[in-house]
Design a protein around this motif. Sequence first.
Motif, PDB file in Angstrom:
ATOM      1  N   VAL A 189      19.387  72.252  52.460  1.00 51.80           N
ATOM      2  CA  VAL A 189      20.022  70.930  52.461  1.00 51.80           C
ATOM      3  C   VAL A 189      19.252  69.989  51.534  1.00 51.80           C
ATOM      4  O   VAL A 189      18.041  69.807  51.683  1.00 51.80           O
ATOM      5  CB  VAL A 189      20.065  70.329  53.878  1.00 51.80           C
ATOM      6  CG1 VAL A 189      20.797  68.988  53.872  1.00 51.80           C
ATOM      7  CG2 VAL A 189      20.744  71.291  54.850  1.00 51.80           C
ATOM      8  N   VAL A 190      19.970  69.399  50.579  1.00 51.56           N
ATOM      9  CA  VAL A 190      19.385  68.436  49.642  1.00 51.56           C
ATOM     10  C   VAL A 190      20.071  67.092  49.829  1.00 51.56           C
ATOM     11  O   VAL A 190      21.304  67.010  49.834  1.00 51.56           O
ATOM     12  CB  VAL A 190      19.540  68.904  48.185  1.00 51.56           C
ATOM     13  CG1 VAL A 190      19.045  67.824  47.210  1.00 51.56           C
ATOM     14  CG2 VAL A 190      18.772  70.207  47.960  1.00 51.56           C
ATOM     15  N   PHE A 191      19.277  66.040  49.986  1.00 50.42           N
ATOM     16  CA  PHE A 191      19.784  64.674  50.073  1.00 50.42           C
ATOM     17  C   PHE A 191      19.619  64.010  48.709  1.00 50.42           C
ATOM     18  O   PHE A 191      18.522  64.048  48.127  1.00 50.42           O
ATOM     19  CB  PHE A 191      19.014  63.878  51.129  1.00 50.42           C
ATOM     20  CG  PHE A 191      19.369  64.225  52.544  1.00 50.42           C
ATOM     21  CD1 PHE A 191      20.127  63.349  53.317  1.00 50.42           C
ATOM     22  CD2 PHE A 191      18.942  65.412  53.122  1.00 50.42           C
ATOM     23  CE1 PHE A 191      20.454  63.669  54.625  1.00 50.42           C
ATOM     24  CE2 PHE A 191      19.268  65.732  54.429  1.00 50.42           C
ATOM     25  CZ  PHE A 191      20.031  64.859  55.186  1.00 50.42           C
ATOM     26  N   VAL A 192      20.684  63.402  48.213  1.00 60.57           N
ATOM     27  CA  VAL A 192      20.651  62.751  46.901  1.00 60.57           C
ATOM     28  C   VAL A 192      21.048  61.290  47.058  1.00 60.57           C
ATOM     29  O   VAL A 192      22.183  60.986  47.455  1.00 60.57           O
ATOM     30  CB  VAL A 192      21.592  63.441  45.898  1.00 60.57           C
ATOM     31  CG1 VAL A 192      21.495  62.756  44.534  1.00 60.57           C
ATOM     32  CG2 VAL A 192      21.247  64.927  45.767  1.00 60.57           C
ATOM     33  N   GLY A 193      20.115  60.398  46.772  1.00 61.65           N
ATOM     34  CA  GLY A 193      20.381  58.969  46.833  1.00 61.65           C
ATOM     35  C   GLY A 193      20.747  58.405  45.473  1.00 61.65           C
ATOM     36  O   GLY A 193      21.124  59.131  44.553  1.00 61.65           O
ATOM     37  N   GLU A 194      20.608  57.099  45.350  1.00 62.42           N
ATOM     38  CA  GLU A 194      21.003  56.399  44.120  1.00 62.42           C
ATOM     39  C   GLU A 194      19.860  56.302  43.130  1.00 62.42           C
ATOM     40  O   GLU A 194      19.938  56.788  42.012  1.00 62.42           O
ATOM     41  CB  GLU A 194      21.502  55.004  44.491  1.00 62.42           C
ATOM     42  CG  GLU A 194      21.860  54.119  43.317  1.00 62.42           C
ATOM     43  CD  GLU A 194      22.371  52.761  43.770  1.00 62.42           C
ATOM     44  OE1 GLU A 194      21.909  51.742  43.222  1.00 62.42           O
ATOM     45  OE2 GLU A 194      23.210  52.713  44.681  1.00 62.42           O
ATOM     46  N   GLY A 195      18.763  55.654  43.545  1.00 60.93           N
ATOM     47  CA  GLY A 195      17.611  55.483  42.666  1.00 60.93           C
ATOM     48  C   GLY A 195      16.453  54.902  43.447  1.00 60.93           C
ATOM     49  O   GLY A 195      16.632  54.393  44.559  1.00 60.93           O
ATOM     50  N   PRO A 196      15.249  54.948  42.899  1.00 59.99           N
ATOM     51  CA  PRO A 196      14.081  54.417  43.602  1.00 59.99           C
ATOM     52  C   PRO A 196      14.164  52.906  43.764  1.00 59.99           C
ATOM     53  O   PRO A 196      14.710  52.197  42.912  1.00 59.99           O
ATOM     54  CB  PRO A 196      12.907  54.800  42.690  1.00 59.99           C
ATOM     55  CG  PRO A 196      13.443  55.853  41.768  1.00 59.99           C
ATOM     56  CD  PRO A 196      14.897  55.563  41.609  1.00 59.99           C
ATOM     57  N   GLY A 197      13.592  52.416  44.869  1.00 60.01           N
ATOM     58  CA  GLY A 197      13.399  50.989  45.066  1.00 60.01           C
ATOM     59  C   GLY A 197      11.968  50.598  44.744  1.00 60.01           C
ATOM     60  O   GLY A 197      11.208  51.376  44.153  1.00 60.01           O
ATOM     61  N   GLN A 198      11.586  49.413  45.166  1.00 61.96           N
ATOM     62  CA  GLN A 198      10.259  48.899  44.819  1.00 61.96           C
ATOM     63  C   GLN A 198       9.139  49.757  45.405  1.00 61.96           C
ATOM     64  O   GLN A 198       8.170  50.081  44.720  1.00 61.96           O
ATOM     65  CB  GLN A 198      10.124  47.453  45.307  1.00 61.96           C
ATOM     66  CG  GLN A 198       8.812  46.794  44.907  1.00 61.96           C
ATOM     67  CD  GLN A 198       8.759  45.329  45.313  1.00 61.96           C
ATOM     68  OE1 GLN A 198       9.604  44.839  46.063  1.00 61.96           O
ATOM     69  NE2 GLN A 198       7.785  44.606  44.812  1.00 61.96           N
ATOM     70  N   THR A 199       9.254  50.119  46.676  1.00 59.67           N
ATOM     71  CA  THR A 199       8.205  50.920  47.313  1.00 59.67           C
ATOM     72  C   THR A 199       8.129  52.301  46.693  1.00 59.67           C
ATOM     73  O   THR A 199       7.036  52.843  46.459  1.00 59.67           O
ATOM     74  CB  THR A 199       8.465  51.037  48.824  1.00 59.67           C
ATOM     75  OG1 THR A 199       8.610  49.726  49.384  1.00 59.67           O
ATOM     76  CG2 THR A 199       7.320  51.757  49.516  1.00 59.67           C
ATOM     77  N   GLU A 200       9.285  52.887  46.417  1.00 56.57           N
ATOM     78  CA  GLU A 200       9.324  54.210  45.794  1.00 56.57           C
ATOM     79  C   GLU A 200       8.719  54.180  44.398  1.00 56.57           C
ATOM     80  O   GLU A 200       7.999  55.095  43.982  1.00 56.57           O
ATOM     81  CB  GLU A 200      10.768  54.703  45.739  1.00 56.57           C
ATOM     82  CG  GLU A 200      11.368  55.048  47.079  1.00 56.57           C
ATOM     83  CD  GLU A 200      11.795  53.840  47.906  1.00 56.57           C
ATOM     84  OE1 GLU A 200      12.061  54.000  49.096  1.00 56.57           O
ATOM     85  OE2 GLU A 200      11.861  52.727  47.343  1.00 56.57           O
ATOM     86  N   ASP A 201       9.004  53.112  43.648  1.00 58.37           N
ATOM     87  CA  ASP A 201       8.448  52.944  42.303  1.00 58.37           C
ATOM     88  C   ASP A 201       6.931  52.844  42.348  1.00 58.37           C
ATOM     89  O   ASP A 201       6.230  53.354  41.469  1.00 58.37           O
ATOM     90  CB  ASP A 201       9.048  51.683  41.659  1.00 58.37           C
ATOM     91  CG  ASP A 201       8.457  51.368  40.306  1.00 58.37           C
ATOM     92  OD1 ASP A 201       8.708  52.130  39.352  1.00 58.37           O
ATOM     93  OD2 ASP A 201       7.726  50.353  40.199  1.00 58.37           O
ATOM     94  N   ALA A 202       6.399  52.216  43.377  1.00 63.32           N
ATOM     95  CA  ALA A 202       4.947  52.061  43.507  1.00 63.32           C
ATOM     96  C   ALA A 202       4.274  53.371  43.901  1.00 63.32           C
ATOM     97  O   ALA A 202       3.163  53.670  43.448  1.00 63.32           O
ATOM     98  CB  ALA A 202       4.630  50.979  44.534  1.00 63.32           C
ATOM     99  N   GLN A 203       4.943  54.167  44.733  1.00 66.16           N
ATOM    100  CA  GLN A 203       4.308  55.377  45.262  1.00 66.16           C
ATOM    101  C   GLN A 203       4.719  56.656  44.537  1.00 66.16           C
ATOM    102  O   GLN A 203       4.050  57.691  44.678  1.00 66.16           O
ATOM    103  CB  GLN A 203       4.648  55.525  46.750  1.00 66.16           C
ATOM    104  CG  GLN A 203       4.101  54.421  47.631  1.00 66.16           C
ATOM    105  CD  GLN A 203       4.302  54.700  49.111  1.00 66.16           C
ATOM    106  OE1 GLN A 203       4.388  55.847  49.538  1.00 66.16           O
ATOM    107  NE2 GLN A 203       4.360  53.651  49.907  1.00 66.16           N
ATOM    108  N   GLY A 204       5.824  56.637  43.814  1.00 64.73           N
ATOM    109  CA  GLY A 204       6.289  57.845  43.147  1.00 64.73           C
ATOM    110  C   GLY A 204       6.941  58.839  44.081  1.00 64.73           C
ATOM    111  O   GLY A 204       7.075  60.017  43.751  1.00 64.73           O
ATOM    112  N   ARG A 205       7.392  58.370  45.250  1.00 69.12           N
ATOM    113  CA  ARG A 205       8.038  59.219  46.252  1.00 69.12           C
ATOM    114  C   ARG A 205       9.385  58.628  46.633  1.00 69.12           C
ATOM    115  O   ARG A 205       9.539  57.404  46.676  1.00 69.12           O
ATOM    116  CB  ARG A 205       7.174  59.337  47.507  1.00 69.12           C
ATOM    117  CG  ARG A 205       5.841  60.024  47.318  1.00 69.12           C
ATOM    118  CD  ARG A 205       5.105  60.108  48.659  1.00 69.12           C
ATOM    119  NE  ARG A 205       5.928  60.812  49.645  1.00 69.12           N
ATOM    120  CZ  ARG A 205       5.775  60.670  50.965  1.00 69.12           C
ATOM    121  NH1 ARG A 205       4.866  59.839  51.454  1.00 69.12           N
ATOM    122  NH2 ARG A 205       6.545  61.352  51.788  1.00 69.12           N
TER     123      ARG A 205
END
Length: 248
Positions: A53-69
Amino acid sequence: MTVGEATIPATTTEERRVALEAIAAEVRACSRCKLAQGRTKAVPGEGNPDTEVVFVGEGPGQTEDAQGRPFVGRAGELLVRLLASIGWRRQEVFITNIVKCRPPGNRDPEPDEIAACAPYLRRQLEVLDPAVVVTLGRFSMAHFRPGERITQIHGSHAPAPEATGTRDALAYALFHPAAALRSTDVERHSYDDIAGLPKVLTEARSHRAGSSAAAVPASIAASEAPTVNPELLAAQPATPGDDAPTLF
């Protein structure tokens, strides 16, 4: 495995892990579109290389951009709760996005940005060979189920186009967790919709021509009905540090 932009079959856990990391390394160095200019960190994706199972979202937000996750902010916390409601954990699936870098101000990704990232997502799916792709939000839905509307098809599934990199996979549409944070109705629909995911996985397995179920963690393999496993929920991470990435 991957060589440049070519993908060759990866049949073992280690081969899939190496292939996914090779794609991730390209994503981290990517400058194909203007999103690269404003990012802090690219967000390739993370998860179990043996998942179905793979989950596919839209794009990174601010927290994701900071952490790379992916999905480590408030929307990610809700996604973890949604998974827990069916007895699953994020370490048992793979999570990524349509675009791998944060659009400025969390704006919608533009067509050229989506097109620039599409080869990375396709190659990830070729390596993972999932039975189910869970689309989170309208941009992910549009990639796997073009021409449809999220308000009309959430909680339903359809065959995923092979051009996306999948093979005999089903695309299951969910609202984006960020939308659920803004609306109690959407949040209620999200819990109702994800409750049907284990049965969709069972159906997807039965439709995969000439193949047996891939090796997955026992908590997923046993989830034939949308029920909560109390022992698994008791083992949910108490701190963010325990919810470490399982791949990258």
